[in-house]
Every structure is written in C-alpha cells, then in structure tokens.
Enzyme design. Structure first.
Site, PDB file in Angstrom:
ATOM      1  N   HIS A 263       0.833  -1.194   0.000  1.00  0.00           N
ATOM      2  CA  HIS A 263       0.000   0.000   0.000  1.00  0.00           C
ATOM      3  C   HIS A 263       0.875   1.255   0.000  1.00  0.00           C
ATOM      4  O   HIS A 263       1.813   1.346   0.786  1.00  0.00           O
ATOM      5  CB  HIS A 263      -0.900   0.039   1.245  1.00  0.00           C
ATOM      6  CG  HIS A 263      -1.645  -1.231   1.500  1.00  0.00           C
ATOM      7  ND1 HIS A 263      -1.872  -1.720   2.767  1.00  0.00           N
ATOM      8  CD2 HIS A 263      -2.212  -2.128   0.655  1.00  0.00           C
ATOM      9  CE1 HIS A 263      -2.553  -2.848   2.693  1.00  0.00           C
ATOM     10  NE2 HIS A 263      -2.766  -3.120   1.420  1.00  0.00           N
TER      11      HIS A 263
ATOM     12  N   TYR B 281       2.832   2.488  13.814  1.00  0.00           N
ATOM     13  CA  TYR B 281       3.249   3.492  12.842  1.00  0.00           C
ATOM     14  C   TYR B 281       2.612   4.841  13.150  1.00  0.00           C
ATOM     15  O   TYR B 281       1.413   4.945  13.395  1.00  0.00           O
ATOM     16  CB  TYR B 281       2.997   3.047  11.391  1.00  0.00           C
ATOM     17  CG  TYR B 281       1.668   2.427  11.070  1.00  0.00           C
ATOM     18  CD1 TYR B 281       0.651   3.180  10.494  1.00  0.00           C
ATOM     19  CD2 TYR B 281       1.436   1.074  11.302  1.00  0.00           C
ATOM     20  CE1 TYR B 281      -0.559   2.599  10.152  1.00  0.00           C
ATOM     21  CE2 TYR B 281       0.227   0.485  10.975  1.00  0.00           C
ATOM     22  CZ  TYR B 281      -0.774   1.261  10.400  1.00  0.00           C
ATOM     23  OH  TYR B 281      -1.975   0.683  10.072  1.00  0.00           O
TER      24      TYR B 281
END
Length: 468
Positions: A70, A133
């Site tokens: 992605h 993240y």
C-alpha cells in the site's frame, strides 16, 4: 532476538527518502525500554521533522500474516513493539525511481521512515507480533492511494515465507501488477496571485504539470473563515504567494492603508497558519521597502528592517509572520519589471513619443525581472536549498532610476541626454496626493543567492533582451 545497546544511527536506502534507523534498546531481567520517536535526536541525524498526528498499532497473532503493498499520501514512521517482521518497500511515486525495491527485517531495535508514495508491506516472522506506525495525516476517503500486488514479478520480493503459505486478505490479492499501478503524484504546488506580473512568470517557470495549481483572489479568498477547509492541504508541498498590495503611494491613504494590511499581513498570516499546520513550504515575496535605505552598502538578509512608509511596514510585518513557518523562503527583491505596465515600458513609450522625462537620480538599486524571480524560486524549491531569507535581484552595478531611463533611451535608439535627473524632493514637489517615502539605497547583497546556485542575470543584458 532484539539487539540491545545499539547507538542511534540513520542509514539511507536505494529508495530516496526511505531511511532505516537503528534504535537504542535498553534491557534487563524486567524487559526492555526504547525511545520509539525522539524528535530532537532523530531530526539532528537527518530524519525529517514530519509532524505525526496519529499513532496506529497493528497486531498479528500468526506467523506469516502478510499485508500490502500500500502507498499512501502521507509519511509514516514504522517500528516494532514486539516480535519481528520482514518488510518490503516499493517506490510507487512518479519519477525515475518508480518500481525501486528495498527489503529488511524489523525488530524493536530498528525502525524505518516511509515517505509519502512509497508502498509498504509486512510479513510477520514470529507469533503475537505488534508494530506501530506514526503518520502525519488522518485517513481520508478523498486521499489518493496506490497499490501493488505482493507477487509482482518486477518487484520480485524475496518473501521469507512463500505467499502461497501465508494469510493474505482477499483485497490485497487483487492489487495490480506494476505496469498497471497508478503512480502517486508529487505533492501539489499552489501559486497564489497567478494572474499578476510575477504570477505570469511563475506560470512560465513551472508550466502546466498536473500537480501545479494556479489561483487568484477570485478562486481562493485568503480572508475567508473557510480557508482551512478550502483545499485538502496535506496534498500540498509548496505554496508560493505571489499576491500582494503594491500601490506604494495609495497605501498612504486611509483606504489604501486598510487594503495593504489586509493583503500583505492578514493574508500572509492565514497562509502561515495553513503552511505550519500541514507541513507546507511557504514561499513569500518581499521588498526592498522593508529598509529605510540609509546604509552606504548593499543590504544583507540579516540587516534589521526599518520601513519608512505604510507599504514597507506591511511587507515587514508579512516577513515576520512568514518567518514563523517552519519551512519557508522569504524572497526580498527590488524594482520589479515584468509583463505589464512598468517603469521600463513607460520610458520606452516616452522616448518613442518624443517626450523628455525628468527622472529621479538619488535612488539607487537594481532592476529585477520577474522571470529571474520565478527562476530563483524554482531553483530554491527544486534543490531544497537551506530555508530562510534570500535577496534576489538581477545582477550588475547599481544604478539610479535616471541611469536606467538613459539606458532605455539608448537601447531603443534615442538620445539619452533627453533624460534629466532630478532629486526625489523635486520630482514629487507638485504632487497633490500622498506620496510614500522611498529608500534611497535599494541595493541588495546577492552573496547568499549566488552561494545557493541561483542563476542571476545581468540587469543590463536582461534589459536589452526585454526591450528587444
């Protein structure tokens, strides 16, 4: 096994902007501790100050769980909280490195900065793995994403566990091959004031690439309370503010004073808030009028401002606001000549019509052609030169307005002695409207611009081409 005691280090990868970071992990019988993101230390080593706004955690209980590939329109800082993962990154941005691949393993002692547009994918190598993240934008259905198939033959990623033996979502299995991927475009560049003299020069310098956007006050109102939502600002990398109130004498009137402050201060403040909040580089164009012109040498970027009139005061205030933006360029220029009514065209017209002008001869400086300003701005932004304030004019010996008028007469085939030099006081002695005070010395030092590699055109040579 997590490696303890490593020094904090940063390592570049073959993908531009993709940076691996070794993290110090401190452990004992109780477990371990690390600073997952430490802005001051990490930015001092060259990591970008990317301004995260969200922290996400992904947990996988099975070995071999595979996600990706992605590419999102934001930056990410990816690290492991527990366990170990194999990571693969593919550059899906427009440009020469499109399709470049990098792989490595991550454990709690290693993190990676993933820039906007680089596709990321992860395969767990241990059970009960969690990775985190940080991202510098919130998820949006309107954002532009891109995807690549995990089994793409061109990427040829060496997955430790074959993809036929791992858990993959049905959606990830249907992602396209590299030949069919839609690249992530560059962050957008917005030029404000695009129909003015400098705006037209910026159009010529930047062209009509899809990521370049031109606007003026009819399509973007900087004083609107809805400015913060007028664009998806996280998609923009640079705002160039070429809009300004430049009627120097009218600014001394009540209406002009209001309009000058609105355009040159209130509007800049609105842009500064947008740029600061969204990590955008703000390019702000300033003026020699921020100085009083009393120095006997060229003005440097570090000389204190001391404006004489309202226009200069509004430009100095705008400079101070623009300087608060973490990423900014302030361009100080003088005596601007471009595509529109200006001093050079006026003198050429007078020469042709047989009119002998009286021209001020006690103000000195250099002409600056709008194409030079536009070229300089593009050079600074393209090369990511050190940010700050830059003097930017055409080069050559300083001259008075009367000297330049005589040059125009000569270059157009007329007698330069027809130009009579007069003092500023004499020139404006019969004026009926308010007249703004002018700096007598408008010469700007160009050392910093030259050191940055900005191409500077000799003013006389450019004047010759302009008149031709």
């Amino acid at each position: 096994m997590t490696e303890y005691g490593k020094p904090l280090t940063v390592t570049a990868t073959p993908i531009p902007g993709l940076v691996v970071c070794d993290l110090p992990v401190h452990g004992d019988a109780r477990g371990w501790f690390k600073e997952n993101w430490q802005r001051e230390k990490m930015t001092s080593l060259g990591l970008p100050d990317f301004g995260p706004v969200q922290n996400n955690i992904s947990f996988n209980d099975q070995v071999g769980t595979t996600r990706g590939i992605h590419a999102e329109p934001w930056d990410k800082w990816v690290s492991v909280a527990t366990g170990r993962i194999f990571g693969a990154w593919v550059d899906l941005r427009e440009g020469p490195t499109f399709g470049a691949v990098y792989t490595t393993e991550l454990d709690p002692s290693k993190a990676i900065f993933v820039p906007r547009g680089v596709g990321n994918s992860y395969q767990t190598l241990t059970p009960d793995t969690a990775y985190t993240y940080l991202v510098n934008d919130h998820w949006s259905p309107d954002a532009a994403y891109s995807f690549l198939n995990l089994a793409d033959e061109n990427a040829d990623i060496p997955w430790p566990i074959p993809l036929t033996d791992v858990e993959i979502s049905a959606k990830d299995l249907t992602h396209p091959r590299l030949a069919d991927v839609t690249p992530i475009p560059p962050r957008r560049i917005l030029v404000i004031g695009a129909n003015g003299q400098l705006g037209r020069a910026l159009r010529a310098a930047y062209g009509n690439a899809p990521h370049i956007e031109y606007t003026d006050r009819s399509t973007l109102d900087l004083t609107s309370p809805d400015l913060a939502t007028a664009r998806r600002w996280r998609d923009y990398g640079t705002i160039i503010n070429a809009a300004a109130y430049t009627k120097v004498d009218t600014a001394e009137t009540p209406d002009g004073r209001r309009d000058a402050w609105t355009a040159n201060v209130t509007g800049v403040a609105a842009l500064a808030r947008i740029a600061t909040g969204n990590g955008i580089t703000l390019v702000h164009v300033s003026s020699d009028y921020v100085y009083d012109g009393t120095l006997t040498r060229p003005y440097t970027e570090t000389d204190p401002v001391c404006p004489l009139g309202v226009y200069g005061q509004t430009k100095a205030a705008g400079d101070a606001i623009a300087a608060t933006v973490p990423r900014h360029y302030i361009i100080r220029t003088s005596w601007v000549i471009g595509d529109g009514p200006n001093f050079v065209r006026t003198m050429a017209s007078l020469a042709e019509r047989g009119i002998d002008p009286r021209v001020v001869d006690d103000q000195t400086g250099r002409l600056t052609f709008t194409s030079d300003i536009a070229t300089g701005i593009r050079h600074l932004t393209d090369t990511t030169a050190p940010q700050g304030t830059y003097n930017l004019t055409s080069s050559g010996d300083p001259r008075s307005w009367a000297d330049i008028a005589r040059q125009v007469f000569t270059l157009t085939g007329h007698d330069p002695t027809r130009v009579t030099g007069v003092s500023t006081e004499d020139y404006f002695s019969t004026a009926k409207e308010p007249i703004a005070p002018r700096p007598r010395n408008s010469t700007l030092d160009l050392t910093k611009a030259r050191n940055a590699g900005i191409p500077l055109t000799d003013a006389t040579e450019h004047l010759r081409r302009y008149l031709a």
